[in-house]
Design a protein around this motif. Structure first.
Motif, PDB file in Angstrom:
ATOM      1  N   THR A  98       0.815  -1.232   0.000  1.00 58.66           N
ATOM      2  CA  THR A  98       0.000   0.000   0.000  1.00 58.66           C
ATOM      3  C   THR A  98       0.843   1.274   0.000  1.00 58.66           C
ATOM      4  O   THR A  98       0.357   2.339   0.379  1.00 58.66           O
ATOM      5  N   SER A  99       2.069   1.188  -0.473  1.00 57.11           N
ATOM      6  CA  SER A  99       2.924   2.374  -0.532  1.00 57.11           C
ATOM      7  C   SER A  99       2.959   2.955  -1.939  1.00 57.11           C
ATOM      8  O   SER A  99       2.976   2.218  -2.926  1.00 57.11           O
ATOM      9  N   ARG A 104       2.827   5.133   2.756  1.00 53.95           N
ATOM     10  CA  ARG A 104       1.595   4.352   2.886  1.00 53.95           C
ATOM     11  C   ARG A 104       0.375   5.277   2.932  1.00 53.95           C
ATOM     12  O   ARG A 104      -0.686   4.911   2.443  1.00 53.95           O
TER      13      ARG A 104
END
Length: 152
Positions: A98-99, A104
């Protein structure tokens, strides 16, 4: 409703921002709602086309205005192109935990902007759509269990 449906479709005079930015974004949201759940690109396009044209343009919106050519074609076609790009970006962000650009927070904000339907549903029911998009698999009982452990 009947009068609007019978008179249309017409070339509308809506602001270009609505016709060429917001409507394709809506079409991309329809597309992503199917694509992230495991549908193929063509099935996601057909779903987006049905929702935007039949359900929305000739359904709900026809109560207020005559259906328009731009809305019937720009929304699903450009929306599908945008949606597939969003889908690939979502997969990339999820594969990077999720970066996005090392953040993030930026990754999760982007995920919400490019797939609002599934992200909201994920907050309510668990993030199985994220797992499906990241790994291109259909939901299973084990996958649903594993997806509940995903966090922001």
């Amino acid at each position: 409703w009947w009068n609007h449906v019978r008179e249309g479709p017409v070339w509308d005079k809506d602001n270009w921002v609505f016709n060429y930015i917001l409507h394709p974004y809506g079409g991309a949201a329809y597309y992503m709602s199917a694509r992230t759940q495991g549908c193929s690109a063509i099935n996601s396009f057909l779903y987006g086309f049905a929702v935007s044209t039949i359900f929305w343009e000739y359904g709900i919106e026809a109560f207020n205005e005559i259906p328009s050519y731009q809305d019937m074609f720009i929304t699903p076609i450009v929306g599908a192109i945008m949606g597939e790009a969003f889908y690939k970006l979502k997969r990339r962000i999820l594969q990077d935990d999720t970066s996005l650009f090392g953040s993030r927070l930026l990754g999760n904000i982007t995920l919400f902007l490019i797939d609002p339907v599934n992200e909201v549903l994920g907050l309510i029911y668990g993030n199985d759509a994220r797992r499906n998009a990241a790994f291109s698999v259909r939901p299973t009982a084990q996958g649903m269990q594993a997806s509940l452990s995903l966090s922001f």
